[in-house]
Design a protein around this motif. Structure first.
Motif, mmCIF file in Angstrom:
data_model
loop_
_atom_site.group_PDB
_atom_site.id
_atom_site.type_symbol
_atom_site.label_atom_id
_atom_site.label_comp_id
_atom_site.label_asym_id
_atom_site.label_seq_id
_atom_site.Cartn_x
_atom_site.Cartn_y
_atom_site.Cartn_z
ATOM 1 N N VAL A 104 0.855 -1.191 0.000
ATOM 2 C CA VAL A 104 0.000 0.000 0.000
ATOM 3 C C VAL A 104 0.891 1.242 0.000
ATOM 4 O O VAL A 104 1.772 1.374 0.854
ATOM 5 N N VAL A 105 0.660 2.106 -0.970
ATOM 6 C CA VAL A 105 1.416 3.361 -1.035
ATOM 7 C C VAL A 105 0.592 4.453 -0.370
ATOM 8 O O VAL A 105 -0.552 4.723 -0.764
ATOM 9 N N ASN A 106 1.170 5.058 0.634
ATOM 10 C CA ASN A 106 0.514 6.136 1.363
ATOM 11 C C ASN A 106 0.719 7.444 0.604
ATOM 12 O O ASN A 106 1.771 8.068 0.684
ATOM 13 N N ALA A 107 -0.298 7.819 -0.161
ATOM 14 C CA ALA A 107 -0.270 9.094 -0.893
ATOM 15 C C ALA A 107 -1.309 10.047 -0.324
ATOM 16 O O ALA A 107 -1.778 10.941 -1.012
ATOM 17 N N ASP A 108 -1.656 9.856 0.949
ATOM 18 C CA ASP A 108 -2.651 10.703 1.611
ATOM 19 C C ASP A 108 -1.938 11.846 2.323
ATOM 20 O O ASP A 108 -1.972 11.963 3.540
ATOM 21 N N ALA B 16 9.282 -3.189 -5.611
ATOM 22 C CA ALA B 16 8.928 -3.579 -4.238
ATOM 23 C C ALA B 16 8.091 -4.853 -4.243
ATOM 24 O O ALA B 16 8.262 -5.736 -3.392
ATOM 25 N N ALA B 17 7.191 -4.952 -5.199
ATOM 26 C CA ALA B 17 6.347 -6.156 -5.292
ATOM 27 C C ALA B 17 7.193 -7.397 -5.552
ATOM 28 O O ALA B 17 6.936 -8.475 -4.997
ATOM 29 N N TRP B 18 8.192 -7.245 -6.414
ATOM 30 C CA TRP B 18 9.101 -8.360 -6.700
ATOM 31 C C TRP B 18 9.851 -8.769 -5.425
ATOM 32 O O TRP B 18 10.009 -9.955 -5.123
ATOM 33 N N ALA B 19 10.296 -7.782 -4.662
ATOM 34 C CA ALA B 19 11.037 -8.079 -3.425
ATOM 35 C C ALA B 19 10.138 -8.701 -2.363
ATOM 36 O O ALA B 19 10.584 -9.559 -1.593
ATOM 37 N N LEU B 20 8.891 -8.263 -2.324
ATOM 38 C CA LEU B 20 7.972 -8.709 -1.270
ATOM 39 C C LEU B 20 7.133 -9.913 -1.685
ATOM 40 O O LEU B 20 6.352 -10.431 -0.886
ATOM 41 N N ARG B 21 7.228 -10.315 -2.944
ATOM 42 C CA ARG B 21 6.389 -11.385 -3.497
ATOM 43 C C ARG B 21 4.917 -11.010 -3.375
ATOM 44 O O ARG B 21 4.075 -11.821 -2.977
ATOM 45 N N SER B 22 4.641 -9.790 -3.735
ATOM 46 C CA SER B 22 3.271 -9.277 -3.681
ATOM 47 C C SER B 22 2.679 -9.241 -5.084
ATOM 48 O O SER B 22 3.388 -8.986 -6.065
ATOM 49 N N SER B 23 1.408 -9.481 -5.187
ATOM 50 C CA SER B 23 0.748 -9.415 -6.494
ATOM 51 C C SER B 23 -0.365 -8.372 -6.511
ATOM 52 O O SER B 23 -1.070 -8.242 -7.506
ATOM 53 N N ARG B 24 -0.512 -7.623 -5.423
ATOM 54 C CA ARG B 24 -1.630 -6.666 -5.348
ATOM 55 C C ARG B 24 -1.195 -5.433 -4.572
ATOM 56 O O ARG B 24 -0.596 -5.537 -3.494
ATOM 57 N N ALA B 25 -1.490 -4.277 -5.145
ATOM 58 C CA ALA B 25 -1.105 -3.033 -4.479
ATOM 59 C C ALA B 25 -2.207 -1.990 -4.607
ATOM 60 O O ALA B 25 -3.025 -2.040 -5.536
ATOM 61 N N PHE B 26 -2.194 -1.068 -3.680
ATOM 62 C CA PHE B 26 -3.132 0.048 -3.691
ATOM 63 C C PHE B 26 -2.351 1.343 -3.486
ATOM 64 O O PHE B 26 -1.402 1.397 -2.703
ATOM 65 N N ILE B 27 -2.792 2.367 -4.208
ATOM 66 C CA ILE B 27 -2.285 3.716 -3.949
ATOM 67 C C ILE B 27 -3.413 4.466 -3.259
ATOM 68 O O ILE B 27 -4.475 4.693 -3.846
ATOM 69 N N PHE C 108 1.088 -8.601 -11.189
ATOM 70 C CA PHE C 108 1.002 -7.495 -10.224
ATOM 71 C C PHE C 108 -0.025 -6.472 -10.702
ATOM 72 O O PHE C 108 0.073 -5.954 -11.812
ATOM 73 N N ASP C 109 -1.026 -6.248 -9.864
ATOM 74 C CA ASP C 109 -2.090 -5.292 -10.185
ATOM 75 C C ASP C 109 -2.064 -4.128 -9.197
ATOM 76 O O ASP C 109 -1.813 -4.305 -8.001
ATOM 77 N N VAL C 110 -2.382 -2.943 -9.726
ATOM 78 C CA VAL C 110 -2.393 -1.718 -8.914
ATOM 79 C C VAL C 110 -3.773 -1.069 -9.003
ATOM 80 O O VAL C 110 -4.321 -0.909 -10.090
ATOM 81 N N THR C 111 -4.325 -0.709 -7.853
ATOM 82 C CA THR C 111 -5.603 0.011 -7.792
ATOM 83 C C THR C 111 -5.370 1.378 -7.168
ATOM 84 O O THR C 111 -4.714 1.494 -6.130
ATOM 85 N N LEU C 112 -5.897 2.406 -7.849
ATOM 86 C CA LEU C 112 -5.818 3.763 -7.312
ATOM 87 C C LEU C 112 -7.079 4.036 -6.506
ATOM 88 O O LEU C 112 -8.194 3.968 -7.035
ATOM 89 N N HIS C 113 -6.898 4.329 -5.208
ATOM 90 C CA HIS C 113 -8.028 4.567 -4.313
ATOM 91 C C HIS C 113 -8.017 6.023 -3.863
ATOM 92 O O HIS C 113 -7.039 6.485 -3.282
ATOM 93 N N LEU D 185 -5.435 1.892 6.515
ATOM 94 C CA LEU D 185 -5.911 0.552 6.173
ATOM 95 C C LEU D 185 -7.393 0.406 6.487
ATOM 96 O O LEU D 185 -8.136 -0.235 5.732
ATOM 97 N N ASP D 186 -7.836 0.999 7.594
ATOM 98 C CA ASP D 186 -9.272 0.983 7.897
ATOM 99 C C ASP D 186 -10.058 1.676 6.788
ATOM 100 O O ASP D 186 -11.097 1.193 6.336
ATOM 101 N N GLY D 187 -9.561 2.824 6.366
ATOM 102 C CA GLY D 187 -10.228 3.551 5.294
ATOM 103 C C GLY D 187 -10.251 2.756 4.007
ATOM 104 O O GLY D 187 -11.254 2.741 3.277
ATOM 105 N N LEU D 188 -9.162 2.067 3.710
ATOM 106 C CA LEU D 188 -9.093 1.267 2.493
ATOM 107 C C LEU D 188 -10.076 0.095 2.537
ATOM 108 O O LEU D 188 -10.584 -0.349 1.512
ATOM 109 N N GLU D 189 -10.343 -0.393 3.730
ATOM 110 C CA GLU D 189 -11.304 -1.493 3.880
ATOM 111 C C GLU D 189 -12.742 -0.997 3.887
ATOM 112 O O GLU D 189 -13.666 -1.787 4.068
ATOM 113 N N GLY D 190 -12.937 0.314 3.731
ATOM 114 C CA GLY D 190 -14.287 0.847 3.639
ATOM 115 C C GLY D 190 -14.874 1.295 4.955
ATOM 116 O O GLY D 190 -16.059 1.614 5.037
#
Length: 446
Positions: free
Chosen positions: A80-84, A111-122, A159-164, A179-184
């Motif tokens: 999760v990229v904190n752009a708030d 970062a996703a490659w290093a963390l073995r992540s396939s999902r990210a949010f901005i 690797f997928d990126v969602t802009l929130h 994270l609470d905000g991202l979960e709605g």
């Protein structure tokens, strides 16, 4: 003697740097190709060795945070990229995203490659519409060109990126509230532990990094650890974007090595204080950092030097105030902000910021009594260290330091019912906005 650097801002003068063509033409995504030839564990170690520290304010070592992610939880790993970006006086991430959005995406894929992540949010501040437009366009281009999506560059990484778009609450800059905000849900800080690296988004391992932090990663991969450590100090290496606002000739974002004395940034990048003005006080890292005075202007802008001087590096939002500005009014403006932005979860912050605003307002309007000054001090002591998150502590910083360095101005207001000669309330409200691009024409500078 330091000199300005051009690392994260190197494409600021390239007209089409925000497009895929412009980014590729200036060696964009070259670091990603190199990263994918490197084992993920080695990438994490590289970021550790480089000494990269979070650029969002806390300064936690990025590689160490990456290393906290469990490797065998069986759960997805989120980035999760904190752009708030909501700290008053802070506007560096906005310009970075507007001018060079692919730099952020490249850092995220590495970062996703290093963390073995396939999902990210901005998680983007809702008011940053232009940043959002640039990011949406860049994300679409990256998917079309194979830098996002399935089997990126034939590496096997999906690797997928969602802009929130956030609702624009300052508290969501705190990673667990984010994270609470991202979960709605309503953005409020969580009790820790567990920390997000173990149980974050949807109770899965999650790394939350700031925009500028992630943008450093491609440069570390492309140029190496020694090159990165050639800038800055031993414990605070690398380049840093400083956003300077207030009563200076040229406000804006300026990139210098960590540890550069504040005086050098003020004089060489900003052209000094406005004509006829001298520096009275300044916030080195945004409104939540303790104020410093003109006597501290030669302090290095790094984590350790700022702590030694009695303040914090924070977001490196340098807010500069002249001798004509009331420190009491500046404190009141900031306190009104914290009163408005308190999420209300804990009593010290919710009630304390309200009462501090009331007392400051009374003093500034000439209705203060001598006991008000002690009330301010005691109320801050009851908030600091007792609030649920750092917002409460940050709210008290300006008053603690304001009383420490400028107690005579508070006492003069109480005793005489007016500000000292030469000080007025015409300025603080102008320079505590969040744009940094405000040209204070009322001072006679176009």
């Amino acid at each position: 003697m330091s000199a300005p650097v051009s690392v994260l801002t190197q494409r600021f003068e390239v007209e089409d740097a925000h497009t895929m063509d412009g980014y590729l033409r200036t060696d964009g995504y070259a670091a990603l190709r190199r990263a994918m030839e490197t084992r993920p564990t080695d990438l994490v170690q590289m970021v550790k060795d480089a000494g990269l520290r979070g650029r969002g304010g806390a300064g936690f070592p990025t590689g160490v945070k990456w290393g906290f992610v469990p490797k065998d939880s069986g759960k997805p790993v989120y980035l999760v990229v904190n752009a708030d970006e909501g700290e008053p006086g802070t506007f560096k991430d906005r310009e970075l995203m507007e001018r060079d959005p692919h730099q952020l995406l490249e850092g995220m894929v590495i970062a996703a490659w290093a963390l073995r992540s396939s999902r990210a949010f901005i998680f983007l501040r809702g008011e940053y519409l232009w940043s959002g437009i640039r990011l949406e366009e860049a994300i679409a281009e990256a998917y079309r060109e194979g830098y996002l999506g399935k089997d990126i560059l034939g590496s096997g990484l999906d690797f997928d990126v969602t802009l929130h778009y956030s609702a624009g609450a300052y508290i969501c800059g705190e990673e667990t509230a984010l994270l609470d905000g991202l979960e709605g849900r309503r953005g409020q800080p969580r009790l820790r532990p567990p920390f997000p690296a173990v149980a974050g988004l949807y109770a899965c391992p999650t790394v939350v990094n700031n925009v500028e932090t992630i943008m450093n990663v491609p440069h570390i991969v492309a140029n190496g650890v020694d090159w990165y450590r050639s800038m800055g100090t031993e414990k605070s290496p690398g380049p840093k974007v400083f956003c300077v606002s207030g009563e200076v000739v040229r406000p804006g974002n300026f990139e210098w090595p960590m540890g550069t004395p504040a005086r050098q940034i003020l004089e060489e990048s900003c052209g000094g204080m406005l004509p006829g003005r001298t520096l009275k006080f300044w916030a080195p890292g945004g409104s939540s950092t303790p104020l410093l005075t003109a006597d501290h202007i030669d302090v290095g802008m790094d984590f350790e030097s700022m702590t030694e001087a009695g303040s914090m590096l924070g977001t490196t939002a340098m807010m500069m105030y002249s001798d004509a500005t009331s420190v009491v009014e500046a404190c009141l403006n900031w306190m009104r902000f914290y009163e408005h932005e308190s999420c209300g979860k804990c009593t010290p912050c919710r009630e304390g910021t309200f009462w501090l605003s009331q007392v400051l307002e009374r003093i500034l309007e000439g209705r203060g009594v001598p006991a008000d000054i002690e009330t301010l001090q005691q109320a801050c002591e009851q908030i600091f260290g007792r609030a649920f998150c750092a917002l409460g502590d940050g709210a008290t910083s300006s008053i603690f330091s304001g009383l420490k360095y400028f107690r005579d101005e508070f006492e003069h207001l109480v005793e005489h019912g007016r500000l000292p000669d030469g000080v007025s309330t015409d300025h603080a409200g102008v320079v505590t906005d969040n744009s940094g691009r405000h040209r204070p024409t009322l001072f006679g500078v176009a």
